[in-house]
Design an enzyme around this catalytic site. Structure first.
Site, PDB file in Angstrom:
ATOM      1  N   ASP A 295     -17.275 -10.861  46.535  1.00 22.72           N
ATOM      2  CA  ASP A 295     -16.743 -11.241  47.985  1.00 22.72           C
ATOM      3  C   ASP A 295     -16.671  -9.988  48.607  1.00 22.72           C
ATOM      4  O   ASP A 295     -16.058  -9.124  48.236  1.00 22.72           O
ATOM      5  CB  ASP A 295     -15.274 -11.696  47.829  1.00 22.72           C
ATOM      6  CG  ASP A 295     -14.583 -12.128  49.052  1.00 22.72           C
ATOM      7  OD1 ASP A 295     -14.821 -11.438  49.879  1.00 22.72           O
ATOM      8  OD2 ASP A 295     -14.218 -13.351  49.028  1.00 22.72           O
ATOM      9  N   HIS A 296     -17.433  -9.808  49.736  1.00 21.86           N
ATOM     10  CA  HIS A 296     -17.744  -8.463  50.247  1.00 21.86           C
ATOM     11  C   HIS A 296     -16.448  -8.006  50.919  1.00 21.86           C
ATOM     12  O   HIS A 296     -16.118  -6.797  51.320  1.00 21.86           O
ATOM     13  CB  HIS A 296     -18.758  -8.426  51.309  1.00 21.86           C
ATOM     14  CG  HIS A 296     -18.605  -9.208  52.685  1.00 21.86           C
ATOM     15  ND1 HIS A 296     -18.734 -10.486  52.643  1.00 21.86           N
ATOM     16  CD2 HIS A 296     -18.173  -8.653  53.793  1.00 21.86           C
ATOM     17  CE1 HIS A 296     -18.129 -10.502  54.110  1.00 21.86           C
ATOM     18  NE2 HIS A 296     -17.829  -9.740  54.659  1.00 21.86           N
TER      19      HIS A 296
ATOM     20  N   HIS B  85     -12.847 -15.097  51.540  1.00 24.97           N
ATOM     21  CA  HIS B  85     -12.407 -14.028  52.167  1.00 24.97           C
ATOM     22  C   HIS B  85     -10.544 -14.237  52.483  1.00 24.97           C
ATOM     23  O   HIS B  85     -10.109 -13.277  52.023  1.00 24.97           O
ATOM     24  CB  HIS B  85     -12.943 -13.630  53.105  1.00 24.97           C
ATOM     25  CG  HIS B  85     -14.464 -13.318  53.144  1.00 24.97           C
ATOM     26  ND1 HIS B  85     -15.036 -13.244  52.175  1.00 24.97           N
ATOM     27  CD2 HIS B  85     -15.415 -14.111  54.166  1.00 24.97           C
ATOM     28  CE1 HIS B  85     -16.505 -13.159  52.378  1.00 24.97           C
ATOM     29  NE2 HIS B  85     -16.665 -13.622  53.432  1.00 24.97           N
TER      30      HIS B  85
HETATM   31  C1  BG6 Z   1     -19.562 -14.052  55.878  1.00 25.77           C
HETATM   32  C2  BG6 Z   1     -19.268 -15.245  56.487  1.00 25.77           C
HETATM   33  O1  BG6 Z   1     -19.115 -14.297  54.663  1.00 25.77           O
HETATM   34  O2  BG6 Z   1     -18.510 -13.307  56.245  1.00 25.77           O
HETATM   35  C3  BG6 Z   1     -19.817 -15.116  57.955  1.00 25.77           C
HETATM   36  O3  BG6 Z   1     -20.351 -16.300  55.923  1.00 25.77           O
HETATM   37  C4  BG6 Z   1     -18.562 -13.971  58.562  1.00 25.77           C
HETATM   38  O4  BG6 Z   1     -19.737 -16.275  58.684  1.00 25.77           O
HETATM   39  C5  BG6 Z   1     -18.729 -12.728  57.883  1.00 25.77           C
HETATM   40  O5  BG6 Z   1     -19.116 -13.949  60.047  1.00 25.77           O
HETATM   41  C6  BG6 Z   1     -17.693 -11.914  58.078  1.00 25.77           C
HETATM   42  O6  BG6 Z   1     -17.556 -10.572  57.595  1.00 25.77           O
HETATM   43  P1  BG6 Z   1     -17.087  -9.285  58.077  1.00 25.77           P
HETATM   44  O7  BG6 Z   1     -17.014  -8.360  57.100  1.00 25.77           O
HETATM   45  O8  BG6 Z   1     -17.695  -9.245  59.373  1.00 25.77           O
HETATM   46  O9  BG6 Z   1     -15.583  -9.591  58.416  1.00 25.77           O
END
Ligand code: BG6
Length: 531
Positions: A206-207, A269
């Site tokens: 989960d990034h 997230h």
């Molecule tokens: C991704 C979603 O996992 O996370 C996207 O699929 C979203 O829709 C993105 O824009 C948001 O990531 P960050 O790191 O820009 O908050």
């Protein structure tokens, strides 16, 4: 104040199997195999992250990468492509000599993922790389491919003898969300992966957990004596978690149509942020201890009844409007989106965590696209002081006390409290004590994948999701998906691009005598001016 960051040294993480994984030291000798080698993620994130690890000297010398994709390319052509791309996507200026030696470790294998022969050729290539680069048969596979390929790819890897851990080498698989599109499919995916791999071999990325500010939630809570005693229902009035984006769906309309904001952001997230905020202190920072506590917190999130879903969840879809100073089309006019689409691009939820610490403390979550600002934050509002002393003064209400963990972009932490406005009259102003990461630690350009890739190389799964966490998240979301499907939205689009979502999202809090925290400078503060 001076930074004391340098004084805090990281200690080695002890693995559940007793192994000590040295942090800040090179990962194990290994090969990273990227399924989806010619895709966007590879060039935008993975290769730049590996390059950053290399320049930080935390990549083993015995390391190589194999990209796999359908495009017919030689390793030489792949290297040329990556050389072109790194100059576009690197997060630091490229040191040509360093890149020259790095790029020699990249290989490419064209192949169809459904064809067992691809895996036979992969096995030969890996054996060859082991001989050339001393990578010792340790492989990790990064699935930068559509989720419907995960199970087949893992099965065929196993059939080629590439998934079993034996003779002292390790094999790991990194998968990216979505981990299923509902509870049943998430369970099915976990089962299919589990038929071939041990849970300890599966790294669900989960990034959000790659973000320093997210990792810092645990440090902030548990390395400081002052916050934890008030981190509970006795002192906290409620919690607001906001993940707001200014962007629309851009080119991802086909994916997003089948996902929507709830699936796309909440069980992954947002629940990571929620579980790190709500969890009990783990017994240690070992992967199992941390993830056990996160899972317990998620399992305590109350599942809403159908009636509650109608009153405690809000969905929205953006229409045309002005966002970041530009006129933008509505969701239904985006590429690859159905002009009658009922997919939600905004969600607001009121959740309860049914445990001793959080009983009666609402957790309000909201996320959406085309909102006025890009901001992710966790805001904790504390209970108000008694008004009794101020009854005889001109003051009508006391300022709210907010502790705000700003995850991105303006990373930091602030604490809001009331202060006397200088002068003869008794007047209160709301002021902030503010910490900004950049002031103390500078900014280290990163893709957000460095730590996660390195953790996989050293076998530390703390920052990856476990099967039971994923399922606990879906258990909360599934009833909402069911009711939303049974009761289609009738008023979409219901918010203009560039606004903070539909009016129902505001009503959700107003009914409880609360309101969403004002973020940025787009509205008046309830308790007086900002500093
Ligand atoms: C991704 C979603 O996992 O996370 C996207 O699929 C979203 O829709 C993105 O824009 C948001 O990531 P960050 O790191 O820009 O908050």
């Amino acid at each position: 104040m001076q930074s004391t960051a340098a004084a805090v040294q990281e200690r080695p993480a002890v693995q559940p199997d007793g192994r000590v994984a040295p942090k800040g030291q090179p990962g194990d000798p290994c090969v990273m195999v990227i399924f989806g080698g010619t895709g966007d993620l590879t060039k935008r994130k993975l290769i730049p992250a590996l390059y950053n690890l290399d320049t930080s000297n935390v990549l083993a010398e015995e390391f190589a990468v194999v990209g796999i994709g359908r495009t017919k390319l030689t390793s030489e052509a792949f290297r040329e492509r990556m050389t072109r791309d790194i100059h576009e996507f690197a997060t630091q200026s490229v040191d040509e000599a360093r890149w020259e030696s790095f790029v020699k470790r990249l290989y490419y294998l064209p192949g169809d993922l459904h064809d067992p022969d691809t895996y036979r050729r992969l096995q030969e290539l890996l054996a060859d790389i082991d001989r050339k680069h001393g990578t010792r048969g340790n492989y990790f596979y990064y699935m930068a491919i559509a989720p419907n390929y995960f199970a087949t790819t893992v099965r065929l890897l196993d059939a080629a003898g590439l998934a079993r851990e034996e003779n002292g080498h390790w094999r790991r698989v990194i998968i990216e969300k979505p981990f299923g599109h509902d509870l049943d499919s998430a369970r099915a995916l976990n089962r299919e992966l589990g038929e071939v791999l041990n849970e300890s071999q599966i790294y669900r990325i989960d990034h959000y957990l790659g973000k320093e500010t997210v990792q810092n939630i645990l440090v902030f809570r548990f390395a400081n004596g002052i916050f934890e005693p008030i981190w509970n229902r006795h002192y906290v009035d409620h919690v607001q978690i906001t993940v707001a984006e200014t962007g629309g769906v851009e080119q991802r309309g086909d994916y997003y149509e089948g996902a929507g904001a709830l699936r796309d952001m909440v069980p992954n997230h947002m629940f990571q942020l929620l579980s790190l905020t709500a969890m009990e202190a783990p017994n240690s920072f070992a992967a199992r201890a941390v993830r056990d506590e996160q899972t317990k917190a998620l399992q305590a999130v109350q599942q809403l009844t159908p009636e509650e879903i109608l009153t405690r969840t809000v969905r929205g879809q953006y229409g045309p409007g002005t966002c970041s100073g530009e006129w933008v089309p509505g969701y239904r006019s985006e590429p690859k989106v159905d002009p009658q689409s009922r997919t939600e691009t905004f969600v607001a939820l009121k959740l309860s965590i049914d445990n001793w610490r959080w009983a009666d403390v609402p957790f309000y979550l909201r996320t959406g696209k085309r909102l006025p600002q890009r901001v992710t934050e966790i805001a904790i509002q504390f209970k108000q002081a008694p008004f009794v002393l101020f009854r005889e003064t001109p003051i009508e209400h006391l300022p709210d006390n907010w502790l705000v963990l700003r995850i991105q972009p303006d990373e930091g932490i602030s604490l809001r409290f009331g202060a006397k406005v200088p002068g003869t009259a008794m007047q209160l102003g709301a002021v902030d004590m503010d910490f900004a990461y950049v002031d103390y630690f500078g900014s280290t350009p990163s893709t957000g994948y460095e730590r996660l890739l390195h953790d996989c190389m050293i076998g530390d799964a703390t920052l990856f999701q476990r099967a039971d966490m994923v399922e606990a998240g879906w258990c909360v979301v599934e009833p909402m998906l069911d009711i939303w499907q049974a009761v289609p939205p009738r008023n979409f689009p219901n918010y203009a691009a560039g606004t903070w979502g539909p009016k129902e999202a505001h009503e959700l809090l107003e009914r409880d005598g609360r309101r969403w925290r004002t973020i940025g400078h787009d509205g008046p503060e309830r308790n007086g001016p900002r500093r």
